[in-house]
Motif scaffolding. Structure first.
Motif, PDB file in Angstrom:
ATOM      1  N   ILE A 234     -43.950 -39.026  -0.793  1.00 53.27           N
ATOM      2  CA  ILE A 234     -43.985 -39.368   0.587  1.00 53.27           C
ATOM      3  C   ILE A 234     -45.274 -38.881   1.365  1.00 53.27           C
ATOM      4  CG2 ILE A 234     -43.128 -38.854   3.050  1.00 53.27           C
ATOM      5  CD1 ILE A 234     -40.245 -38.858   1.624  1.00 53.27           C
ATOM      6  N   VAL A 235     -45.939 -37.771   0.861  1.00 53.42           N
ATOM      7  CA  VAL A 235     -47.102 -37.379   1.518  1.00 53.42           C
ATOM      8  C   VAL A 235     -48.166 -38.390   0.919  1.00 53.42           C
ATOM      9  CG1 VAL A 235     -48.833 -35.406   1.171  1.00 53.42           C
ATOM     10  CG2 VAL A 235     -46.461 -34.885   1.473  1.00 53.42           C
ATOM     11  N   ALA A 236     -48.073 -38.770  -0.492  1.00 51.09           N
ATOM     12  CA  ALA A 236     -49.199 -39.583  -1.049  1.00 51.09           C
ATOM     13  C   ALA A 236     -49.032 -40.915  -0.298  1.00 51.09           C
ATOM     14  CB  ALA A 236     -48.654 -39.910  -2.612  1.00 51.09           C
ATOM     15  N   SER A 237     -47.802 -41.421   0.098  1.00 49.80           N
ATOM     16  CA  SER A 237     -47.820 -42.494   0.889  1.00 49.80           C
ATOM     17  C   SER A 237     -48.193 -42.655   2.234  1.00 49.80           C
ATOM     18  CB  SER A 237     -46.131 -43.234   0.840  1.00 49.80           C
ATOM     19  OG  SER A 237     -45.870 -44.132   1.676  1.00 49.80           O
ATOM     20  N   ARG A 238     -48.184 -41.471   2.671  1.00 50.11           N
ATOM     21  CA  ARG A 238     -48.554 -41.367   4.140  1.00 50.11           C
ATOM     22  C   ARG A 238     -50.188 -41.271   4.236  1.00 50.11           C
ATOM     23  NH1 ARG A 238     -44.793 -37.012   7.157  1.00 50.11           N
ATOM     24  NH2 ARG A 238     -46.021 -37.220   8.789  1.00 50.11           N
ATOM     25  N   VAL A 239     -50.705 -40.595   3.194  1.00 50.88           N
ATOM     26  CA  VAL A 239     -52.161 -40.429   3.138  1.00 50.88           C
ATOM     27  C   VAL A 239     -52.632 -41.818   2.882  1.00 50.88           C
ATOM     28  CG1 VAL A 239     -54.076 -39.704   1.710  1.00 50.88           C
ATOM     29  CG2 VAL A 239     -51.918 -38.079   2.288  1.00 50.88           C
ATOM     30  N   ARG A 240     -51.826 -42.686   1.894  1.00 52.81           N
ATOM     31  CA  ARG A 240     -52.724 -44.170   1.585  1.00 52.81           C
ATOM     32  C   ARG A 240     -52.520 -44.788   3.149  1.00 52.81           C
ATOM     33  NH1 ARG A 240     -49.839 -43.373  -3.382  1.00 52.81           N
ATOM     34  NH2 ARG A 240     -48.084 -44.429  -2.423  1.00 52.81           N
ATOM     35  N   THR A 241     -51.497 -44.487   3.703  1.00 55.84           N
ATOM     36  CA  THR A 241     -51.093 -45.295   4.963  1.00 55.84           C
ATOM     37  C   THR A 241     -52.223 -44.985   6.055  1.00 55.84           C
ATOM     38  OG1 THR A 241     -48.812 -45.698   4.583  1.00 55.84           O
ATOM     39  CG2 THR A 241     -49.645 -45.862   6.939  1.00 55.84           C
ATOM     40  N   ALA A 242     -52.419 -43.665   6.143  1.00 61.86           N
ATOM     41  CA  ALA A 242     -53.452 -43.160   6.991  1.00 61.86           C
ATOM     42  C   ALA A 242     -54.992 -43.677   6.649  1.00 61.86           C
ATOM     43  CB  ALA A 242     -53.477 -41.760   7.096  1.00 61.86           C
ATOM     44  N   GLY A 243     -55.035 -43.877   5.343  1.00 60.42           N
ATOM     45  CA  GLY A 243     -56.239 -44.369   4.914  1.00 60.42           C
ATOM     46  C   GLY A 243     -56.620 -46.034   5.418  1.00 60.42           C
ATOM     47  N   GLY A 244     -55.354 -46.476   5.078  1.00 56.03           N
ATOM     48  CA  GLY A 244     -55.511 -47.876   5.639  1.00 56.03           C
ATOM     49  C   GLY A 244     -55.799 -48.209   7.193  1.00 56.03           C
ATOM     50  N   ARG A 245     -55.218 -47.084   7.783  1.00 57.07           N
ATOM     51  CA  ARG A 245     -55.276 -47.272   9.244  1.00 57.07           C
ATOM     52  C   ARG A 245     -56.830 -46.846   9.864  1.00 57.07           C
ATOM     53  NH1 ARG A 245     -51.908 -43.699  13.629  1.00 57.07           N
ATOM     54  NH2 ARG A 245     -52.693 -44.367  15.541  1.00 57.07           N
ATOM     55  N   LEU A 439     -63.306 -46.539   1.912  1.00 48.97           N
ATOM     56  CA  LEU A 439     -62.363 -45.550   2.940  1.00 48.97           C
ATOM     57  C   LEU A 439     -61.002 -45.741   2.104  1.00 48.97           C
ATOM     58  CD1 LEU A 439     -63.462 -46.117   6.579  1.00 48.97           C
ATOM     59  CD2 LEU A 439     -63.783 -44.077   4.889  1.00 48.97           C
ATOM     60  N   ARG A 440     -60.345 -47.009   1.637  1.00 51.17           N
ATOM     61  CA  ARG A 440     -59.218 -47.069   1.247  1.00 51.17           C
ATOM     62  C   ARG A 440     -59.177 -46.552  -0.242  1.00 51.17           C
ATOM     63  NH1 ARG A 440     -59.627 -52.332   3.729  1.00 51.17           N
ATOM     64  NH2 ARG A 440     -57.864 -52.473   5.241  1.00 51.17           N
ATOM     65  N   ASP A 441     -60.424 -46.739  -0.943  1.00 48.56           N
ATOM     66  CA  ASP A 441     -60.247 -46.155  -2.434  1.00 48.56           C
ATOM     67  C   ASP A 441     -60.393 -44.665  -2.042  1.00 48.56           C
ATOM     68  OD1 ASP A 441     -60.423 -48.628  -3.422  1.00 48.56           O
ATOM     69  OD2 ASP A 441     -62.793 -48.391  -3.758  1.00 48.56           O
ATOM     70  N   HIS A 442     -61.069 -44.085  -1.157  1.00 47.40           N
ATOM     71  CA  HIS A 442     -60.968 -42.544  -1.222  1.00 47.40           C
ATOM     72  C   HIS A 442     -59.633 -41.979  -0.742  1.00 47.40           C
ATOM     73  CE1 HIS A 442     -62.114 -38.643   0.567  1.00 47.40           C
ATOM     74  NE2 HIS A 442     -61.643 -38.968   1.651  1.00 47.40           N
ATOM     75  N   PHE A 443     -59.040 -42.610   0.414  1.00 45.02           N
ATOM     76  CA  PHE A 443     -57.757 -42.092   0.705  1.00 45.02           C
ATOM     77  C   PHE A 443     -56.827 -42.243  -0.702  1.00 45.02           C
ATOM     78  CE2 PHE A 443     -59.399 -42.020   4.712  1.00 45.02           C
ATOM     79  CZ  PHE A 443     -58.545 -41.053   5.259  1.00 45.02           C
ATOM     80  N   ALA A 444     -56.865 -43.411  -1.237  1.00 47.15           N
ATOM     81  CA  ALA A 444     -56.071 -43.646  -2.420  1.00 47.15           C
ATOM     82  C   ALA A 444     -56.159 -42.419  -3.608  1.00 47.15           C
ATOM     83  CB  ALA A 444     -56.096 -44.849  -2.954  1.00 47.15           C
ATOM     84  N   LEU A 448     -53.521 -39.721  -4.317  1.00 41.95           N
ATOM     85  CA  LEU A 448     -53.083 -39.389  -6.076  1.00 41.95           C
ATOM     86  C   LEU A 448     -53.158 -37.874  -6.353  1.00 41.95           C
ATOM     87  CD1 LEU A 448     -52.172 -40.426  -8.978  1.00 41.95           C
ATOM     88  CD2 LEU A 448     -54.608 -40.949  -9.284  1.00 41.95           C
ATOM     89  N   ARG A 449     -54.241 -37.096  -6.167  1.00 41.26           N
ATOM     90  CA  ARG A 449     -54.585 -35.725  -6.100  1.00 41.26           C
ATOM     91  C   ARG A 449     -53.574 -34.893  -5.489  1.00 41.26           C
ATOM     92  NH1 ARG A 449     -58.958 -34.543  -4.077  1.00 41.26           N
ATOM     93  NH2 ARG A 449     -60.166 -36.598  -3.517  1.00 41.26           N
ATOM     94  N   THR A 452     -50.241 -34.999  -7.205  1.00 40.07           N
ATOM     95  CA  THR A 452     -50.367 -34.348  -8.478  1.00 40.07           C
ATOM     96  C   THR A 452     -50.242 -32.797  -8.167  1.00 40.07           C
ATOM     97  OG1 THR A 452     -51.510 -36.006  -9.475  1.00 40.07           O
ATOM     98  CG2 THR A 452     -51.783 -33.842 -10.411  1.00 40.07           C
ATOM     99  N   ASP A 453     -51.200 -32.306  -7.307  1.00 40.91           N
ATOM    100  CA  ASP A 453     -51.314 -30.804  -6.899  1.00 40.91           C
ATOM    101  C   ASP A 453     -50.066 -30.345  -6.436  1.00 40.91           C
ATOM    102  OD1 ASP A 453     -53.965 -31.007  -7.596  1.00 40.91           O
ATOM    103  OD2 ASP A 453     -54.814 -31.213  -5.665  1.00 40.91           O
ATOM    104  N   LEU A 454     -49.312 -31.136  -5.495  1.00 43.27           N
ATOM    105  CA  LEU A 454     -48.208 -30.467  -4.841  1.00 43.27           C
ATOM    106  C   LEU A 454     -47.099 -30.540  -5.788  1.00 43.27           C
ATOM    107  CD1 LEU A 454     -48.081 -32.611  -1.467  1.00 43.27           C
ATOM    108  CD2 LEU A 454     -48.488 -30.292  -1.700  1.00 43.27           C
ATOM    109  N   ASN A 455     -47.061 -31.402  -6.866  1.00 39.73           N
ATOM    110  CA  ASN A 455     -46.184 -31.234  -7.938  1.00 39.73           C
ATOM    111  C   ASN A 455     -46.319 -30.226  -8.771  1.00 39.73           C
ATOM    112  OD1 ASN A 455     -44.046 -33.497  -7.664  1.00 39.73           O
ATOM    113  ND2 ASN A 455     -45.697 -35.102  -8.338  1.00 39.73           N
TER     114      ASN A 455
END
Length: 509
Positions: A234-245, A439-444, A448-449, A452-455
């Motif tokens: 969910i965190v990763a998804s929110r980061v990607r969404t924020a990056g898209g925004r 920017l999208r690539d950066h947030f993606a 991912l990181r 992985t880090d949270l897991n």
């Protein structure tokens, strides 16, 4: 009588052998043709000692002479014969002897057909020899008989045919008979050994207690790991969404991200991490509660995760006058001119210097709004501008932890604030498009990181606590664990040996 006939005993010895009382009660050996005939007690005598002796004798035999009579075996006897041929592995090293075939009203062919039916799938593999041992003994010992009568009795007695068959299956060098007998016996011994590892009494209770505890710990661990996997995604998804925004908000005029979008994206990053902290902490707490309900105070409490977040309301970005929000807004407004240096400097100071974090904690506790944010769980303050014992230290840790998330968010936002230039050798539209994709690539990549880090850190946090739980409950589970481990080790070895032994006893091997 059958043994007397096979051994060609004279009349005196026949009488001594046949008339001996009581009848066979234990395995009795007789030498014959270079091997040993072992007379066993009847398996269906009703005497448990007789049955046990017969069973031991069967298990130690190389070959079987299964003796029944013209009266035909009953259901129980048939079952015992089939067990010897099948489960005990004697199908290819046995002979079935039907004795007393010269009795009145005995129809040889009918009796033999019925015997073969009862042998079922083994009818074609096991020789069936009709005999009458008394006729053979009488032929050799009755003085009044003529030679012709003697010859007729011998021929019809079947003893010569039986002797030939026994010599065939016991002849020296018969391929595989002895090794196969030993292999079958080994299989049976291993089966017995496996059965002896069935636990009972205190050992069973100890093993059950250990197994129950292991299952409880496993359930608790699985529940937390499921939450960890779900919430990190969910965190990763929110980061990607924020990056898209952020990417969608890039200005086509100058390639910058508007202040309101930059501020909102930064807030979303902080909220995503805070929400993760709350939900992961809650899952660990739920796991602790479940184990504590079963094992009480023996279960150690887990260490607090990250910044001791107690509830969803405990986010330092909530008040409109929060120093973090204000710092983010001011930094975003100045980003085009000074970049993120000032914001980084502020956040690094708060996250890394206890004195700075303590000042922020004191500032928050001076108002009711700030106090609510600082102490949603009611464990830190005693009212406005007052702290409980150790409360100031906990508050400082909270502030530093929250600052750490803000520091992370600002680092992620770096590319949004870096607008030094737009490529001059391309059209403005291509440059803007390229920036948006970057920017999208950066947030993606960040997403991912982060996942992985949270897991990784979440699993480490959980693993450390589970280890403490296992150590704390070891007094309850140690004995059962040792018993179970010894049992599994023994059974594994037994099964391995049995697999190898069974290869030797399979037909055709």
């Amino acid at each position: 009588m059958l043994i007397a006939a096979l051994r060609r005993l004279p009349a005196a010895e026949v009488a001594k052998l046949v008339d001996a009382a009581p009848k066979t009660q234990e395995a009795t050996p007789y030498p014959w043709n270079g091997v040993t005939l072992v007379d066993l007690p009847g398996t269906l005598s009703g005497n448990d000692e007789h049955s046990a002796a017969a069973r031991r004798g069967v298990r130690g035999a190389d070959a079987l002479m299964i003796v029944t009579t013209s009266e035909l075996p009953g259901e129980a006897e048939t079952e015992a014969i089939l067990q010897a041929l099948d489960a005990d592995g004697f199908a290819d090293r046995s002979v079935v002897v039907v004795n007393k075939m010269s009795a009145e009203n005995s129809d040889r062919e009918v009796i033999l057909d019925e015997i073969r039916k009862r042998l079922g799938p083994f009818a074609d593999r096991v020789p069936v020899i009709p005999t009458d041992a008394r006729d053979y003994v009488d032929a050799g010992n009755e003085p009044e008989l003529t030679d012709a009568q003697r010859a007729l009795l011998v021929a019809e007695s079947g003893i010569d045919a039986l002797t030939a068959e026994l010599r065939r299956i016991t002849a020296p060098g018969v391929e595989g008979m002895r090794p196969k007998a030993q292999a079958h016996e080994l299989v049976r011994v291993l089966e017995d050994a496996e059965q002896r590892w069935e636990l009972d009494g205190r050992e069973l209770d100890a093993a059950r207690t250990t197994k129950k505890a292991e299952k409880s710990i496993s359930r608790a661990k699985t529940a937390v790991l499921d939450t960890l996997e779900r919430e990190s995604e969910i965190v990763a998804s929110r980061v990607r969404t924020a990056g898209g925004r952020a990417a969608d908000g890039v200005s086509e005029k100058n390639g910058t991200v508007p202040v309101d979008i930059a501020t909102a994206v930064t807030g979303e990053l902080i909220d995503a991490r805070t929400d993760f902290d709350v939900r992961f902490s809650s899952s660990v707490r739920a796991a602790f509660d479940a184990l504590a309900a079963e094992y009480g105070d023996a279960v150690p409490e887990p260490e607090a995760w990250v910044n001791e977040v107690d509830a969803p309301e405990a986010t330092l970005a909530a008040p409109t006058q929060s120093p973090y929000e204000r710092a983010i807004r001011e930094a975003a407004e100045k980003a085009e001119k000074v970049g993120a240096k000032k914001l980084h400097a502020l956040i690094e100071k708060v996250a890394g210097e206890p004195e700075a974090a303590a000042k922020i904690a004191n500032w928050l506790n001076k108002t009711r709004a700030g106090q609510k944010v600082l102490d949603a769980g009611g464990k830190i303050t005693n009212g406005v501008d007052k702290f409980k014992p150790w409360g100031r230290i906990k508050a400082t840790k909270k502030v530093a932890g929250a600052a750490g998330k803000v520091q992370w968010a600002v680092a992620v936002m770096g590319p949004l604030m870096d607008v030094k230039s737009i490529a001059q050798d391309q059209s403005k539209w291509k440059a803007i498009k390229k920036r948006r994709q970057a920017l999208r690539d950066h947030f993606a990549d960040v997403a991912l990181r982060q996942r992985t880090d949270l897991n990784d850190t979440g699993e480490q946090h959980l693993s450390e606590w589970i280890t403490e739980v296992e150590q704390s409950l070891s007094g309850l589970t140690k004995q059962g664990a040792e018993i179970s481990a010894a049992r599994e080790t023994a059974l594994e070895g037994i099964r391995g040996l049995r697999d190898e032994a069974e290869k030797l006893v399979r037909p055709g091997d």
